[in-house]
Design a protein around this motif. Structure first.
Motif, short mmCIF file in Angstrom:
data_model
loop_
_atom_site.label_atom_id
_atom_site.label_comp_id
_atom_site.label_asym_id
_atom_site.label_seq_id
_atom_site.Cartn_x
_atom_site.Cartn_y
_atom_site.Cartn_z
N GLY A 107 0.82 -1.21 0.00
CA GLY A 107 0.00 0.00 0.00
C GLY A 107 0.85 1.25 0.00
N LEU A 108 0.19 2.36 -0.33
CA LEU A 108 0.85 3.67 -0.26
C LEU A 108 0.04 4.51 0.73
CD1 LEU A 108 1.68 4.16 -4.07
CD2 LEU A 108 3.30 3.64 -2.24
N PRO A 109 0.31 4.36 2.03
CA PRO A 109 -0.53 5.01 3.04
C PRO A 109 -0.10 6.43 3.41
CG PRO A 109 1.04 3.55 4.11
CD PRO A 109 1.34 3.51 2.63
N GLU A 110 0.74 7.06 2.59
CA GLU A 110 1.29 8.37 2.95
C GLU A 110 0.21 9.41 3.27
OE1 GLU A 110 2.46 6.43 0.60
OE2 GLU A 110 4.65 6.52 0.50
N VAL A 111 -0.97 9.30 2.61
CA VAL A 111 -2.01 10.32 2.89
C VAL A 111 -2.38 10.33 4.37
CG1 VAL A 111 -3.01 10.40 0.57
CG2 VAL A 111 -3.93 8.78 2.25
N HIS A 112 -2.24 9.19 5.05
CA HIS A 112 -2.58 9.14 6.47
C HIS A 112 -1.52 9.83 7.33
CE1 HIS A 112 -5.95 6.77 5.48
NE2 HIS A 112 -5.24 5.74 5.07
N LEU A 113 -0.44 10.23 6.71
CA LEU A 113 0.58 11.00 7.42
C LEU A 113 0.58 12.45 6.91
CD1 LEU A 113 3.44 8.34 7.14
CD2 LEU A 113 1.99 8.76 9.13
N GLY A 114 -0.46 12.80 6.17
CA GLY A 114 -0.56 14.16 5.65
C GLY A 114 0.33 14.40 4.45
N LEU A 115 0.79 13.32 3.82
CA LEU A 115 1.74 13.42 2.70
C LEU A 115 1.19 12.71 1.47
CD1 LEU A 115 4.95 12.53 4.70
CD2 LEU A 115 4.45 14.75 3.67
N ILE A 116 1.99 12.69 0.41
CA ILE A 116 1.73 11.79 -0.72
C ILE A 116 2.99 10.95 -0.88
CG2 ILE A 116 0.18 13.44 -1.86
CD1 ILE A 116 2.55 13.94 -3.87
N PRO A 117 2.90 9.85 -1.63
CA PRO A 117 4.13 9.10 -1.90
C PRO A 117 5.14 10.05 -2.52
CG PRO A 117 2.21 7.89 -2.66
CD PRO A 117 1.72 9.25 -2.28
N GLY A 118 6.39 9.96 -2.08
CA GLY A 118 7.37 10.96 -2.52
C GLY A 118 8.58 10.36 -3.19
N ALA A 119 8.54 9.06 -3.47
CA ALA A 119 9.69 8.44 -4.12
C ALA A 119 9.24 7.71 -5.39
CB ALA A 119 10.42 7.51 -3.16
N GLY A 120 8.33 8.36 -6.11
CA GLY A 120 7.92 7.82 -7.40
C GLY A 120 6.63 7.04 -7.38
N GLY A 121 6.04 6.85 -6.21
CA GLY A 121 4.82 6.03 -6.11
C GLY A 121 3.68 6.55 -6.95
N THR A 122 3.53 7.88 -7.01
CA THR A 122 2.40 8.43 -7.77
C THR A 122 2.66 8.36 -9.27
OG1 THR A 122 3.25 10.69 -7.77
CG2 THR A 122 1.85 10.07 -5.91
N GLN A 123 3.91 8.09 -9.67
CA GLN A 123 4.23 8.00 -11.10
C GLN A 123 4.33 6.54 -11.54
OE1 GLN A 123 4.25 11.16 -12.70
NE2 GLN A 123 3.52 11.51 -10.60
N ARG A 124 4.90 5.71 -10.68
CA ARG A 124 5.08 4.30 -11.10
C ARG A 124 3.80 3.49 -10.92
NH1 ARG A 124 10.43 5.19 -8.94
NH2 ARG A 124 11.94 5.11 -10.64
N LEU A 125 3.12 3.65 -9.76
CA LEU A 125 1.93 2.80 -9.55
C LEU A 125 0.90 2.95 -10.68
CD1 LEU A 125 0.73 0.69 -7.56
CD2 LEU A 125 -0.65 2.56 -6.63
N PRO A 126 0.55 4.20 -11.09
CA PRO A 126 -0.45 4.31 -12.17
C PRO A 126 0.02 3.64 -13.47
CG PRO A 126 0.01 6.47 -11.20
CD PRO A 126 0.99 5.52 -10.60
N ARG A 127 1.32 3.61 -13.72
CA ARG A 127 1.82 2.97 -14.94
C ARG A 127 1.63 1.45 -14.87
NH1 ARG A 127 4.56 7.80 -15.25
NH2 ARG A 127 5.13 8.42 -17.36
N VAL A 128 1.50 0.94 -13.63
CA VAL A 128 1.34 -0.50 -13.46
C VAL A 128 -0.14 -0.89 -13.38
CG1 VAL A 128 1.80 -2.42 -11.87
CG2 VAL A 128 3.59 -0.75 -12.34
#
Ligand code: 3H9
Length: 694
Positions: free
Chosen positions: A122-143
């Protein structure tokens, strides 16, 4: 290489093992170690593939949250992920336990992913007030595609291995030792001559109607900004080349890192874990609990029994009459049916819980073998004392005797027994099988192992347990009382109950105080006011208009009329104009000329009352640490988690501003707004509540 990441060569495969207990968080030493090991593998003659594997119970739980807010140290995680992905060697990740946040981002940088059947990603960063910051928002959608990426990233949910396989997040599921299975998979890929397959090279995912997705996510966030911000980052993956998308993700991530919401949510994350970590309970063994007795089968008792059954313990529920016992059984069956509908239990489990694990009775003697009994009868001291003297007579030596009272003096209840050391408060919140909070109320003579048993039970029930001392209302209800009083004063002075509710829900509370009163039943607070009336200080300012409402027979949702009108059992109400009449009459009687309150003024007064009372609770030792107060409010009273709780809010606002605002209010009502001496001390010493969290 560091001692947190080690390198081993097995033929033409280099095994890089991350060993940073408890959860292999990607702190600086781990990042540096991973980078060194990748360099070493590439320089190691004959190595053709790298296998990434985690030591202990999990692959990688993400970035090390404790580093957030400190100056970032190299190597940075996004660079490390790019470096792994760009390796000329074939990189395989073998995932067990959880792969969360940066952990999944590392895995997505590998060229192939193998997972254990029990693995979760999972990418739970939103629960820490963040977004994924090491490529998660770019790589996951490509997959997985844009829609599935929006779902996973904005919800932060954990996805099981089977679903991850179906979505394409993992390529293969293998059961066994993660390293051995990873090696088998890597060997097979090498034998097949599999090419490296960098996710960044996959085509951009299809776009969505981004403005609509953004607006819907923002609305659902109820003031929390990170999920909506994540949508914009995912949008970038569909519109920009990979490197530019990554830069956009980085920009948004950095922006969020500077927000109060990030601070508030990370405070909540650590506080929720710290509450049950009490120095005085270290090394204290809880008593064994297998059989639980519950006295009283109303909404609360049935909810408690349901929670206990769902935790796998046996329950004997005592009621006064066979009819009442049947009703209690039906309530529990109804609760369990809800769990069945939500897929939490199977039909088989539902059947056995009701037929084997639950016994209802009208005989106290049936509680004689219980390890722990929870009393949940009417809030009346005489009734409770009777129950406890019966329990004292019947229960086996060493049984824990718990009361679910929300206000009453547990020392007095304990005094009705010959064994006050075994008596404790376990204050559940309704509905008890759903609400996360449990106040473990430690009375004067409660033995440490009884307190430890309360915490152990809370853990078994999946609750967040917070220690509280005995006072009227313990932590949560006492704070609620204070801010509700501040709200009543604002009503008398000119604000409407509905404007107050609106301002507070806009601040992020799940409900406003007047809607909450309607839900709880106005008669409950009325009874409390009557109970407290003889002990009131004459300087105390008490609004009478809620009494008028009760005298007219309006008790809130249960009568269809309270501060709001509820059509045909509807949950959401419309303002009840009768209330205005009662309020105006009282203002006229007191000669008050109503004035306007802005939403900000409403929120500030409400929170200042909470903070001042919270500081008093700390002084009195009812709450041990400010974080205990914060967790109670967030887990049990709808305080927005992204604001961290009232004490964190006060720290972020600045304690000297908080104190000077309270002092200004004290000019109008010196009794209610008397500043807590602890707050004055902290301001004088230039310290914050955080300093008291230890
Ligand atoms: C991220 O990855 C950002 C990136 O996208 C970009 C970066 C540039 N760090 O919960 P537990 C500690 S953001 C540090 O009791 P469980 C925890 O405090 C991160 N410490 O166990 C506790 O310490 P203590 C995204 C962490 O089995 C101990 O580990 N990842 C971290 O019930 C055990 O934890 C997340 O948000 C961490 N990341 O649950 C995952 N994680 O013993 C957050 C845990 O001193 N973590 N600790 O009290 C979790 O969801 C749960 O902890 C987990 C284990 C499911 C892993």
């Amino acid at each position: 290489m560091t001692d947190k990441v080690n390198y081993r060569r097995l033929g033409d495969i280099a095994v890089i093992r991350i060993a940073n207990p408890p959860v292999n968080a990607l702190g600086q030493a781990v990042r540096a170690g991973l980078q060194d090991c990748m360099d070493r593998a590439e320089a190691d003659d004959g190595v053709r593939a790298v296998l990434l594997v985690g030591d202990g119970r999990t692959f990688i739980a993400g970035a090390d949250i404790r580093e957030f807010g400190k100056p970032p140290a190299e190597p940075h995680l996004p660079d490390l992920c790019n470096r792994i992905e760009a390796s000329p060697l074939l990189v395989v990740a073998s995932m067990h336990g959880v792969s969360l946040g940066g952990g999944l981002e590392v895995a997505l940088s590998a060229h192939y992913r193998v997972a254990q059947p029990s693995a979760r990603v999972g990418l739970p960063e939103v629960h820490l007030g963040l977004i994924p910051g090491a490529g998660g928002t770019q790589r996951l959608p490509r997959v997985v595609g844009s829609g599935a990426a929006v779902d996973m990233i904005t919800s932060g949910r954990h996805v099981g291995a089977a679903e991850a396989l179906a979505l394409g997040v993992v390529d293969e599921i293998r059961e066994g030792d993660p390293e051995e299975e990873g090696l088998v998979a890597t060997r097979a890929l090498l034998d097949k001559g599999m090419e490296r397959r960098p996710v960044s090279g996959l085509p951009s995912p299809a776009p969505l109607d981004w403005d609509a997705v953004y607006a819907a996510t923002l609305k659902k966030g109820r003031g929390q900004i990170s999920p909506a911000a994540a949508v914009r980052a995912i949008q970038a993956s569909t519109e920009l080349p990979f490197a530019e998308g990554l830069a956009e993700e980085r920009r948004i991530f950095r922006e969020l890192m500077e927000t109060d919401q990030r601070q508030g949510m990370i405070h909540s994350f650590f506080s929720e874990r710290a509450v049950s970590n009490l120095p005085d309970l270290r090394g204290v063994e809880p008593r064994a609990v297998g059989h639980v007795g519950v006295v009283g089968g109303g909404t609360m008792g049935a909810g408690i029994a349901t929670a206990v059954l769902l935790a796998g313990l046996n329950v004997v529920l005592l009621e006064m009459t066979p009819e009442a016992a049947d009703k209690a059984r039906n309530r529990i069956a109804g609760n369990l049916a809800g769990a069945l509908r939500r897929g939490k239990i199977s039909q088989d489990r539902y059947d056995t819980l009701l037929s084997d694990a639950l016994q209802t009775t009208t005989e106290y003697a049936d509680l004689s073998q219980a390890d722990l009994v929870i009393e949940a009868v009417f809030e009346d001291m005489a009734v409770k004392r009777d129950v406890f003297s019966e329990l004292d007579r019947i229960c086996r030596p060493g049984a824990v005797l718990a009361t679910n009272t929300s206000y009453l003096d547990i020392n007095e209840i304990a005094a009705a027994t010959s064994r006050p050391a075994d008596v404790i408060g376990l204050h559940f919140f309704s509905p008890a099988h759903i609400m996360k909070l449990l106040e473990v109320v430690v009375a004067e003579h409660t033995a440490p192992d009884v307190t430890a048993t309360g915490f152990a039970l809370g853990k078994a029930l999946g609750k967040i347990s917070v220690r509280a001392g005995v006072c009227d209302g313990f932590i949560g209800n006492r704070l609620l009382n204070a801010c509700r009083t501040a709200a009543d004063h604002m009503v008398l002075d000119g604000a409407s109950p509905w404007a107050i509710d609106k301002a507070l829900t806009e601040f992020g509370f799940a409900m406003g105080p007047f809607a909450v009163s309607d839900l709880a039943g106005l008669d409950i607070a009325w009874a409390t006011r009557k109970r407290l009336a003889p002990h009131r200080d004459p300087r105390e300012r008490v609004g009478r208009y809620p009494d008028r409402l009760c005298e007219a027979g309006h008790f809130g949702q249960k009568t269809g009329r309270g501060f709001y009108l509820y059509e045909d059992g509807m949950r959401a109400g419309t303002p009840n104009s009768d209330v205005t009449g009662f309020i105006e009459a009282e203002r006229a009687e007191l000669g008050i000329v109503p004035r306007d309150f802005s939403p900000d003024q409403i929120v500030a007064r409400y929170l200042l009352a909470m903070v001042n009372e919270g500081a008093k609770l700390l002084e009195e030792g009812i709450a041990r640490r400010p974080l205990d107060v914060d967790v109670v409010l967030v887990a049990g009273y709808g305080f927005p988690r992204y604001r961290g709780g009232p004490m964190k809010w006060a720290d972020m606002t600045g304690l000297s501003d908080v104190l000077s605002d309270i002092r200004k209010l004290a000019e109008g009502d010196a009794w209610f707004w008397k500043p807590a001496p602890l707050l004055e001390d902290l301001v004088r010493e230039g310290r914050s509540f955080e300093a008291l969290n230890g």
